[in-house]
Design an enzyme around this catalytic site. Structure first.
Site, PDB file in Angstrom:
ATOM      1  N   HIS A 167      -1.655   0.911  -0.720  1.00 10.90           N
ATOM      2  CA  HIS A 167      -1.790   0.801   0.730  1.00 10.90           C
ATOM      3  C   HIS A 167      -2.656   1.944   1.252  1.00 10.90           C
ATOM      4  O   HIS A 167      -2.470   3.104   0.872  1.00 10.90           O
ATOM      5  CB  HIS A 167      -0.416   0.859   1.406  1.00 10.90           C
ATOM      6  N   CYS A 209      -6.536  -1.754   2.090  1.00 12.24           N
ATOM      7  CA  CYS A 209      -7.055  -1.987   3.435  1.00 12.24           C
ATOM      8  C   CYS A 209      -8.115  -0.935   3.781  1.00 12.24           C
ATOM      9  O   CYS A 209      -7.951   0.237   3.451  1.00 12.24           O
ATOM     10  CB  CYS A 209      -5.914  -1.939   4.457  1.00 12.24           C
TER      11      CYS A 209
END
Length: 388
Positions: A167, A209
């Site tokens: 992440h 991301c």
């Protein structure tokens, strides 16, 4: 005197023809071997390494572990040995109590391939996967007590593939939801590696991301970088497994692994072909590529120069080795060895030693042999006529 001259003429002519053919044959054979070696010289590196990092913990991040293990399986299949792979897994979902398939990790709902398997070597696991350990690994600043299996033993001739997943956000990647590594941290680590001659070229790939921001701060030479999503974009999961209960792989990594599944150790597929395969409709994000620090054209860089193993070969004289033919079947793995093995079967080289040495042997094709024989016969007939 004339008769004596004609008596020695056959010997002189035959000796001249022999040396001419010998020289031609040697040049031919040397060129054959060099042609095989030339197409595999690539960037001039001598060894490949892979650093594969899953920075996420917890069961719901199952897909990040599957991403990393999928990449681990691929680089091993393409020839990088475990001794040249550093695998960092922040969590072991294979042994999680919620895993309905204990000691297994799958990347699709069909569960036809166990990525964990029986032959996996995890170098850093659990709480060993930290920002500090990762940076120490890259820069070589490890404690003396750290075993060789946990060290990145690269040099100035090493091509290094660095894969990271987890992440992240704009210019950072989370490690175990406890700390973060920034784009500046990785950029400075790569610069230290360059200054300390710890790499020849680096291929950096990240799936998270806003992944493309992670290579925006790189400034060291010979780095090719790619990421799964632009600034402000998310990187999405690809497939859910109802029995496992979570997503099992990310879209970007799934696309890359699907492409690599179609190549082998002898593939001529290039980096540019992989980049051209990026498809927004499949990934739901805009994958990026950075090439300004990389001195070579990606269309001329083979995928196996980073994802595969490498074998070295040098030409040596056949007479320097006794009974060389028995080494043919012990050739090293890798594309060069495969091609040279085929050359050996055609009689263009004598043998390939396990260390990668090519033992050269001359090769006269049938036409040349016939031509030389015919010339010799004609010379003898002519001389017999004049001396008769």
């Amino acid at each position: 005197m004339t008769r004596l001259f004609f008596l020695h003429l056959p010997i002189l002519l035959l000796w001249t023809l022999f040396k001419l053919v010998e020289g031609t044959d040697s040049s031919y054979h040397d060129q054959v071997v060099r042609d095989f070696l030339k197409e595999d010289q690539g960037s001039g590196h001598t060894n490949n390494w892979a650093v594969l990092v899953c920075s996420s913990r917890y069961w719901f991040n199952y897909r990040h572990m599957a991403n990393t293990l999928g990449m681990y399986r691929t680089v091993k299949r393409l020839g990088i040995p475990d001794s040249n792979i550093i695998l960092m897994l922040a969590d072991d979902v294979s042994c999680n109590a919620r895993n309905r398939f204990p000691a297994s990790v799958y990347s699709n709902g069909r569960r036809n391939l166990d990525l964990y398997g029986e032959n996996i070597e995890v170098d850093y696991r659990g709480y060993e996967v930290t920002v500090e350990n990762f940076l120490r690994l890259l820069t070589g600043r490890v404690e003396p007590s750290v075993p060789r299996s946990k060290r990145l033993l690269t040099d100035e001739k090493s091509n290094v593939f660095v894969y990271m997943t987890g992440h992240g956000g704009a210019e950072f990647l989370k490690f175990q939801d406890n700390e973060e590594i920034s784009a500046f941290d990785i950029a400075d680590a790569f610069e230290q590696m360059w200054q300390k001659k710890r790499y020849h070229e680096i291929f950096f790939m990240i799936d998270t991301c806003q992944a493309n921001t992670m290579y925006s701060k790189f400034y060291s030479p010979n780095i090719l970088a790619t990421g799964s999503s632009e600034l402000g974009e998310s990187s999405y999961s690809y497939e859910n497994d109802a029995d496992i209960g979570v997503a099992v792989i990310d879209r970007y990594t799934h696309l890359v692994l699907s492409y690599l599944e179609n190549i082998n150790k002898t593939s001529r597929s290039t980096m540019q072909q992989l980049f051209d395969a990026y498809d927004f409709n499949r990934m739901r994000s805009h994958a990026g590529v950075r090439t300004d620090l990389f001195k070579r054209d990606p269309s001329k860089v083979l995928l196996t120069e980073f994802f595969g193993g490498i074998a070295q070969a040098d030409i040596v004289a056949a007479e320097d080795v006794i009974d060389a033919q028995r080494f043919v079947d012990q050739s090293s793995s890798g594309r060069v060895a495969l091609n040279l093995q085929q050359a050996a079967e055609r009689g263009e080289v004598t043998a390939i030693l396990p260390q990668g040495l090519v033992l050269a042997r001359g090769n006269l094709d049938n036409f040349t042999r016939t031509w030389v024989g015919a010339v010799c016969i004609m010379v003898l007939i002519t001389l017999s006529y004049f001396l008769g």
